[in-house]
Design an enzyme around this catalytic site. Structure first.
Site, PDB file in Angstrom:
ATOM      1  N   GLU A  80      -3.078  12.292  20.890  1.00 27.68           N
ATOM      2  CA  GLU A  80      -3.509  11.007  20.617  1.00 27.68           C
ATOM      3  C   GLU A  80      -2.796  10.145  21.637  1.00 27.68           C
ATOM      4  OE1 GLU A  80      -3.110  10.505  16.097  1.00 27.68           O
ATOM      5  OE2 GLU A  80      -5.369  10.345  16.522  1.00 27.68           O
ATOM      6  N   GLU A  99      -7.244   8.020  -0.077  1.00 28.88           N
ATOM      7  CA  GLU A  99      -7.244   7.436  -1.197  1.00 28.88           C
ATOM      8  C   GLU A  99      -5.844   6.763  -1.559  1.00 28.88           C
ATOM      9  OE1 GLU A  99      -6.924  10.520  -1.686  1.00 28.88           O
ATOM     10  OE2 GLU A  99      -5.825  10.810  -3.723  1.00 28.88           O
ATOM     11  N   ASN A 105       0.820   8.171   5.145  1.00 32.58           N
ATOM     12  CA  ASN A 105       2.027   7.541   5.568  1.00 32.58           C
ATOM     13  C   ASN A 105       2.222   6.407   6.574  1.00 32.58           C
ATOM     14  OD1 ASN A 105       1.044   9.321   7.357  1.00 32.58           O
ATOM     15  ND2 ASN A 105       3.072  10.096   7.859  1.00 32.58           N
ATOM     16  N   CYS A 151       5.392  12.901   9.852  1.00 34.28           N
ATOM     17  CA  CYS A 151       4.920  14.201  10.283  1.00 34.28           C
ATOM     18  C   CYS A 151       5.644  14.951  11.186  1.00 34.28           C
ATOM     19  CB  CYS A 151       3.425  14.225  10.558  1.00 34.28           C
ATOM     20  SG  CYS A 151       3.563  12.837  11.943  1.00 34.28           S
ATOM     21  N   SER A 193      -2.484  17.491   6.331  1.00 39.11           N
ATOM     22  CA  SER A 193      -1.703  18.600   6.334  1.00 39.11           C
ATOM     23  C   SER A 193      -2.558  19.701   7.019  1.00 39.11           C
ATOM     24  CB  SER A 193      -1.558  18.795   4.802  1.00 39.11           C
ATOM     25  OG  SER A 193      -2.731  18.994   4.251  1.00 39.11           O
ATOM     26  N   ASP A 225       0.765  -1.350  -0.062  1.00 38.87           N
ATOM     27  CA  ASP A 225      -0.049   0.078   0.061  1.00 38.87           C
ATOM     28  C   ASP A 225       0.814   1.192   0.188  1.00 38.87           C
ATOM     29  OD1 ASP A 225      -2.445   0.882  -0.004  1.00 38.87           O
ATOM     30  OD2 ASP A 225      -3.021   0.834   1.980  1.00 38.87           O
ATOM     31  N   GLY A 246       0.783  18.864  10.010  1.00 39.19           N
ATOM     32  CA  GLY A 246       2.142  18.640   9.464  1.00 39.19           C
ATOM     33  C   GLY A 246       3.016  19.440  10.431  1.00 39.19           C
ATOM     34  N   GLU A 295      -4.274  16.106  13.788  1.00 42.97           N
ATOM     35  CA  GLU A 295      -2.697  15.778  13.727  1.00 42.97           C
ATOM     36  C   GLU A 295      -2.246  16.203  12.609  1.00 42.97           C
ATOM     37  OE1 GLU A 295      -0.971  14.951  16.329  1.00 42.97           O
ATOM     38  OE2 GLU A 295      -2.389  13.960  17.793  1.00 42.97           O
ATOM     39  N   GLY A 324      -1.729  21.679  14.882  1.00 45.34           N
ATOM     40  CA  GLY A 324      -2.881  20.679  15.583  1.00 45.34           C
ATOM     41  C   GLY A 324      -3.106  21.075  17.009  1.00 45.34           C
ATOM     42  N   THR A 363      -5.553  21.460   5.088  1.00 46.31           N
ATOM     43  CA  THR A 363      -6.664  20.382   5.147  1.00 46.31           C
ATOM     44  C   THR A 363      -7.208  20.523   6.746  1.00 46.31           C
ATOM     45  OG1 THR A 363      -5.965  18.658   3.662  1.00 46.31           O
ATOM     46  CG2 THR A 363      -7.852  18.161   4.948  1.00 46.31           C
TER      47      THR A 363
HETATM   48  P1  NDP Z   1      -3.937  15.771   3.314  1.00 46.87           P
HETATM   49  O1  NDP Z   1      -4.218  16.722   4.516  1.00 46.87           O
HETATM   50  O2  NDP Z   1      -3.928  15.870   1.982  1.00 46.87           O
HETATM   51  O3  NDP Z   1      -5.122  14.622   3.672  1.00 46.87           O
HETATM   52  C1  NDP Z   1      -5.445  13.945   4.859  1.00 46.87           C
HETATM   53  C2  NDP Z   1      -6.781  13.423   4.651  1.00 46.87           C
HETATM   54  O4  NDP Z   1      -7.792  14.440   4.757  1.00 46.87           O
HETATM   55  C3  NDP Z   1      -7.019  12.561   3.341  1.00 46.87           C
HETATM   56  O5  NDP Z   1      -7.898  11.430   3.927  1.00 46.87           O
HETATM   57  C4  NDP Z   1      -7.814  13.600   2.643  1.00 46.87           C
HETATM   58  O6  NDP Z   1      -8.559  12.769   1.705  1.00 46.87           O
HETATM   59  C5  NDP Z   1      -8.561  14.050   3.659  1.00 46.87           C
HETATM   60  N1  NDP Z   1      -9.189  15.345   3.054  1.00 46.87           N
HETATM   61  C6  NDP Z   1      -8.842  16.331   2.211  1.00 46.87           C
HETATM   62  N2  NDP Z   1      -9.516  17.129   2.066  1.00 46.87           N
HETATM   63  C7  NDP Z   1     -10.520  17.138   2.765  1.00 46.87           C
HETATM   64  C8  NDP Z   1     -11.689  17.868   3.234  1.00 46.87           C
HETATM   65  N3  NDP Z   1     -11.861  19.205   2.769  1.00 46.87           N
HETATM   66  N4  NDP Z   1     -12.364  17.329   4.360  1.00 46.87           N
HETATM   67  C9  NDP Z   1     -12.266  16.328   5.129  1.00 46.87           C
HETATM   68  N5  NDP Z   1     -10.937  15.428   4.693  1.00 46.87           N
HETATM   69  C10 NDP Z   1     -10.387  15.888   3.477  1.00 46.87           C
HETATM   70  O7  NDP Z   1      -2.666  14.954   3.930  1.00 46.87           O
HETATM   71  P2  NDP Z   1      -1.793  13.797   3.164  1.00 46.87           P
HETATM   72  O8  NDP Z   1      -2.775  12.440   3.114  1.00 46.87           O
HETATM   73  O9  NDP Z   1      -1.332  14.416   1.895  1.00 46.87           O
HETATM   74  O10 NDP Z   1      -0.642  13.489   4.394  1.00 46.87           O
HETATM   75  C11 NDP Z   1       0.485  14.166   4.539  1.00 46.87           C
HETATM   76  C12 NDP Z   1       0.133  15.409   5.621  1.00 46.87           C
HETATM   77  O11 NDP Z   1      -0.285  14.564   6.806  1.00 46.87           O
HETATM   78  C13 NDP Z   1       1.490  15.826   5.855  1.00 46.87           C
HETATM   79  O12 NDP Z   1       1.444  17.245   6.087  1.00 46.87           O
HETATM   80  C14 NDP Z   1       1.778  15.289   7.378  1.00 46.87           C
HETATM   81  O13 NDP Z   1       2.609  16.130   8.116  1.00 46.87           O
HETATM   82  C15 NDP Z   1       0.673  14.906   7.937  1.00 46.87           C
HETATM   83  N6  NDP Z   1       0.640  14.031   8.818  1.00 46.87           N
HETATM   84  C16 NDP Z   1       0.598  14.233  10.095  1.00 46.87           C
HETATM   85  C17 NDP Z   1       0.655  13.397  11.241  1.00 46.87           C
HETATM   86  C18 NDP Z   1       0.566  13.628  12.668  1.00 46.87           C
HETATM   87  O14 NDP Z   1       0.160  12.864  13.437  1.00 46.87           O
HETATM   88  N7  NDP Z   1       0.571  15.001  12.919  1.00 46.87           N
HETATM   89  C19 NDP Z   1       0.998  11.946  10.964  1.00 46.87           C
HETATM   90  C20 NDP Z   1       1.093  11.654   9.321  1.00 46.87           C
HETATM   91  C21 NDP Z   1       1.069  12.550   8.590  1.00 46.87           C
HETATM   92  P3  NDP Z   1      -7.513  12.415   0.289  1.00 46.87           P
HETATM   93  O15 NDP Z   1      -6.355  11.905   0.513  1.00 46.87           O
HETATM   94  O16 NDP Z   1      -8.615  11.664  -0.726  1.00 46.87           O
HETATM   95  O17 NDP Z   1      -7.592  13.831  -0.576  1.00 46.87           O
END
Ligand code: NDP
Length: 483
Positions: free
Chosen positions: A457, A178, A152, A283, A228, A93, A251, A249, A453, A231
């Site tokens: 957790e 996705e 991730n 992250c 991120s 995955d 970035g 949680e 954030g 988002t």
């Molecule tokens: P995104 O912010 O792009 O997406 C996170 C999730 O939110 C995905 O499932 C995404 O769906 C969904 N999403 C997007 N837009 C919306 C919306 N308007 N309303 C509700 N849900 C939405 O992050 P990434 O998947 O690219 O992951 C990388 C980011 O995650 C990095 O910034 C990283 O730092 C952070 N991260 C933070 C962690 C922490 O614990 N602090 C741990 C791991 C990562 P879809 O993908 O389908 O767009």
């Protein structure tokens, strides 16, 4: 030919469900092979998932906490028994090396299920004497919680959200990214096998719009997002409109500060873990490595030697330490940052280009002489790119470390523990390490301050974010009414 095709796209009310929403093509990042084809949830599927969680939650919450705990414990046991099979799925995955997914991803999810299974039955309320009358408190679940995951650590994120939520009597609808939709479906299957009632944990697939629909549904009490900052800001605003609880949680651009009295080999090992594990897609990574001037060149020389020895290659081979990035978008983004760093005058120490082990590899990269203003020191890259910045004094490095909108994590390496605590005390970060980095045991709260954030957790702290307190005044005396 590799395949990881699940029976259907979604898992609702204890069974797989298909839909005819937009296609989600899942590829194995190492080879680019298509390993599954799923479909995004339609509004009807989203409605079914939330309704099923709402129905199941009431009976689930009515169980004795030890009975809920037993189910979570069984699920953790199944995860441990199927370790190799689940690690392989996680590697397909995400593209992460099997030597990581075997020890970090699902195992950390199992830790979380075991921890909250143990903790939830010990939660009690308070009795408050009021001089004759008294009051008491009950810690109640919130109801239906929505979990939205990043790509991730897909299975760990699903477990980290499910464990505190379900152990305290909530139900959950989880939407994976996705990009990595497979692990959460396995978790849903495992929960049913462990005896969890249908509907307590549901998975729906989709893009951002599905997450947005979940986050705004009036039947949902809480949204926990890993993703991120942009988002997070959108989801937080949407949740606020419905007065929902949130955990965010997000970035980071975390500082890792290395003083000249630190064990240099340990500090280098930690800096590498903090930038190259999971090919840098973490992250809490310490991507701004502040090294005190006196040890800078020694540090860089050994760092380059050790980085040069990293074994990159086929993620399914046990010896591989470093895999590809998750997809083309991320690959292009990371190479873009590397070019920007070169153009802005950072000194390339090692790496700095695409790797030749496969299409999505970026070499473990170190830049030195990075300044606070450079783009790579300010923006989250989410790839294997370490920025080394130098500093002279403690006061200076604290101010510079805090000079960011982010506040997820921070680390300090020093032989002087008093200094370690003093510096950490002044850093603006939710999760910190002294002479260690990126260790996140379930017993320790994990979370952020500032734009990275809110909410926590893991640990006892997570309980606060999945429950609410009901206060009950008990009158034992005649009612004293002026009317
Ligand atoms: P995104 O912010 O792009 O997406 C996170 C999730 O939110 C995905 O499932 C995404 O769906 C969904 N999403 C997007 N837009 C919306 C919306 N308007 N309303 C509700 N849900 C939405 O992050 P990434 O998947 O690219 O992951 C990388 C980011 O995650 C990095 O910034 C990283 O730092 C952070 N991260 C933070 C962690 C922490 O614990 N602090 C741990 C791991 C990562 P879809 O993908 O389908 O767009």
């Amino acid at each position: 030919m590799l395949s990881a095709q699940p029976k259907a796209s979604h898992f609702i009310d204890g069974a797989y469900v298909e839909s005819d929403g937009d296609e989600i093509v899942v590829t194995y990042p190492y080879t680019g092979e298509v390993i599954a084809r799923l479909h995004a949830a339609t509004p009807e599927v989203i409605d079914r998932a939330i309704a099923s969680a709402g129905r199941a939650q009431k009976d689930w919450a009515a169980l004795a906490p030890v009975d809920r705990a037993r189910v979570l414990q069984r699920a953790a046991m199944i995860i441990r028994e199927r370790g190799p099979e689940l690690a392989r799925l996680e590697t397909l995955d995400t593209g992460k090396p099997i030597q990581e997914t075997e020890v970090a991803d699902w195992p950390s999810g199992a830790d979380s299920l075991e921890y909250f299974a143990g903790l939830a039955p010990t939660l009690t309320g308070e009795t408050i004497p009021l001089g004759g009358d008294f009051a008491y408190t009950i810690r109640e679940p919130l109801g239906v919680c929505v979990g939205i995951g990043a790509w991730n650590y897909p299975s760990q994120i699903a477990c980290w959200k499910a464990a505190p939520s379900l152990s305290t009597g909530n139900a959950m609808v989880f939407k994976p990214s996705e990009v990595t939709p497979l692990g959460a479906l396995k978790l849903a299957e495992i929960f049913i096998e462990a005896g969890m009632p249908a509907g307590v944990f549901n998975v729906v697939q989709g893009f951002g719009a599905v997450g947005a629909a979940l986050a705004t549904d009036p039947r949902v009490a809480k949204v926990s997002l890993t993703g991120s900052v942009p988002t997070g800001a959108r989801v937080y605003a949407a949740a606020a409109a419905g007065m929902k609880h949130v955990t965010m949680e997000l970035g980071g651009k975390s500082p890792l500060i290395i003083f000249d009295d630190a064990s240099i080999e340990d500090a280098i090992g930690a800096a590498m873990l903090a930038n190259f594990y999971s090919s840098g897609q973490i992250c809490s990574n310490g991507t701004r490595v502040f090294v005190q001037k006196g040890i800078k060149e020694t540090f860089l020389k050994r760092l380059a030697e050790r980085t040069g020895a990293i074994v990159a290659g086929d993620p399914l081979v046990a010896e591989t330490q470093f895999g590809p990035l998750v997809n083309r978008t991320q690959f292009d983004k990371v190479l873009g940052y590397i070019e920007t760093a070169k153009a802005e005058g950072a000194r390339l120490v090692c790496g700095g280009a695409a790797g030749n082990e496969g299409a999505l590899f970026v070499q473990p990269t170190v830049f030195a002489d990075v300044t606070d203003e450079m783009t790579i020191a300010r923006e989250e890259i989410f790839g294997p790119v370490m920025s080394v910045l130098d500093f002279e004094t403690e006061e200076e490095v604290i101010a510079r470390a805090n000079g960011t909108e982010f506040g997820l994590a921070a680390g300090v390496f020093t032989g002087d523990l008093a200094r370690g605590h003093r510096v950490i005390g002044q850093l603006q970060a939710g999760t910190c390490w002294i002479n260690a980095y990126n260790l996140t045991p379930v017993q320790m709260p994990f979370g952020a301050v500032k734009a990275s954030g809110l909410g926590r957790e893991n640990s006892r702290a997570a309980i606060e974010h999945y429950t609410q307190v009901k206060a009950v005044y008990v009158g034992l005396n005649p009612v004293d009414s002026p009317y």
